[in-house]
Motif scaffolding. Structure first.
Motif, mmCIF file in Angstrom:
data_model
loop_
_atom_site.group_PDB
_atom_site.id
_atom_site.type_symbol
_atom_site.label_atom_id
_atom_site.label_comp_id
_atom_site.label_asym_id
_atom_site.label_seq_id
_atom_site.Cartn_x
_atom_site.Cartn_y
_atom_site.Cartn_z
ATOM 1 N N CYS A 89 0.834 -1.214 0.000
ATOM 2 C CA CYS A 89 0.000 0.000 0.000
ATOM 3 C C CYS A 89 0.864 1.258 0.000
ATOM 4 O O CYS A 89 0.496 2.260 -0.620
ATOM 5 C CB CYS A 89 -0.941 -0.013 1.202
ATOM 6 S SG CYS A 89 -2.242 -1.276 1.073
ATOM 7 N N ASP A 92 1.945 1.760 -3.471
ATOM 8 C CA ASP A 92 0.793 2.232 -4.235
ATOM 9 C C ASP A 92 0.533 3.714 -3.970
ATOM 10 O O ASP A 92 0.246 4.477 -4.900
ATOM 11 C CB ASP A 92 -0.444 1.406 -3.878
ATOM 12 C CG ASP A 92 -1.658 1.835 -4.681
ATOM 13 O OD1 ASP A 92 -1.612 1.726 -5.926
ATOM 14 O OD2 ASP A 92 -2.645 2.278 -4.058
ATOM 15 N N GLU A 93 0.645 4.113 -2.723
ATOM 16 C CA GLU A 93 0.409 5.520 -2.357
ATOM 17 C C GLU A 93 1.377 6.439 -3.095
ATOM 18 O O GLU A 93 0.981 7.469 -3.641
ATOM 19 C CB GLU A 93 0.559 5.679 -0.840
ATOM 20 C CG GLU A 93 0.095 7.009 -0.305
ATOM 21 C CD GLU A 93 -1.408 7.221 -0.409
ATOM 22 O OE1 GLU A 93 -1.819 8.396 -0.529
ATOM 23 O OE2 GLU A 93 -2.175 6.230 -0.378
ATOM 24 N N SER A 95 3.080 5.660 -5.827
ATOM 25 C CA SER A 95 2.852 5.522 -7.269
ATOM 26 C C SER A 95 1.716 6.418 -7.727
ATOM 27 O O SER A 95 1.753 6.971 -8.828
ATOM 28 C CB SER A 95 2.533 4.073 -7.625
ATOM 29 O OG SER A 95 3.619 3.250 -7.349
ATOM 30 N N ARG A 96 0.697 6.555 -6.897
ATOM 31 C CA ARG A 96 -0.439 7.419 -7.251
ATOM 32 C C ARG A 96 0.019 8.864 -7.406
ATOM 33 O O ARG A 96 -0.423 9.563 -8.311
ATOM 34 C CB ARG A 96 -1.527 7.334 -6.191
ATOM 35 C CG ARG A 96 -2.272 6.034 -6.202
ATOM 36 C CD ARG A 96 -3.222 5.923 -5.012
ATOM 37 N NE ARG A 96 -3.895 4.655 -5.012
ATOM 38 C CZ ARG A 96 -5.115 4.455 -5.499
ATOM 39 N NH1 ARG A 96 -5.775 5.459 -6.020
ATOM 40 N NH2 ARG A 96 -5.656 3.265 -5.459
ATOM 41 N N THR A 97 0.909 9.315 -6.545
ATOM 42 C CA THR A 97 1.426 10.680 -6.626
ATOM 43 C C THR A 97 2.225 10.863 -7.909
ATOM 44 O O THR A 97 2.076 11.869 -8.604
ATOM 45 C CB THR A 97 2.305 10.993 -5.403
ATOM 46 O OG1 THR A 97 1.553 10.758 -4.222
ATOM 47 C CG2 THR A 97 2.780 12.432 -5.411
ATOM 48 N N LEU A 99 1.917 9.116 -10.671
ATOM 49 C CA LEU A 99 0.975 9.078 -11.791
ATOM 50 C C LEU A 99 0.212 10.395 -11.906
ATOM 51 O O LEU A 99 0.040 10.934 -13.006
ATOM 52 C CB LEU A 99 -0.002 7.908 -11.631
ATOM 53 C CG LEU A 99 -1.062 7.757 -12.719
ATOM 54 C CD1 LEU A 99 -0.403 7.536 -14.081
ATOM 55 C CD2 LEU A 99 -2.010 6.622 -12.384
ATOM 56 N N ALA A 100 -0.228 10.936 -10.777
ATOM 57 C CA ALA A 100 -0.967 12.208 -10.798
ATOM 58 C C ALA A 100 -0.091 13.329 -11.342
ATOM 59 O O ALA A 100 -0.556 14.152 -12.152
ATOM 60 C CB ALA A 100 -1.457 12.550 -9.394
#
Length: 110
Positions: A89, A92-93, A95-97, A99-100
């Protein structure tokens, strides 16, 4: 080819001052404040805040502390900037940043 034994090594003895310094350092290390990971684990428990996976001592190394604001130097004693996340997680957290930022065009070099 022959090998010869070098015999036991002799280690120089420490002076009384050196021994005292070593003992002081060990005592200081034992009484120093806990690091933020230890404090976060005590405050928030051994559970991932995102997926709810529970951890035991045998796999506790897979539970990490995520700094909510991204500032690793901001460690308030109440733990308000931390959340315990499993390594999956946590990855993932972040990776989201990434990607954003990519989707917003922030990663483009000028």
């Amino acid at each position: 080819m022959s090998f010869r034994s070098r015999g036991p090594r002799t280690v120089p003895l420490k002076s009384a001052e050196e021994v005292d310094a070593i003992v002081r350092k060990i005592r200081d290390d034992q009484t120093r404040p806990e690091n933020y990971r230890e404090r976060s684990l005590k405050l928030h428990g051994w559970i991932c805040a995102k997926c709810g996976r529970e951890f035991e001592l045998s796999n506790l190394h897979l539970l990490t502390v995520h700094h909510k604001d991204g500032n690793h130097n901001y460690n308030p004693p109440d733990g308000s900037n931390w959340e315990n996340l499993c390594v999956y997680c946590h990855d993932d957290e972040h990776s989201r940043t990434i990607l954003a930022d990519y989707l917003a065009g922030k990663d483009k070099k000028s």
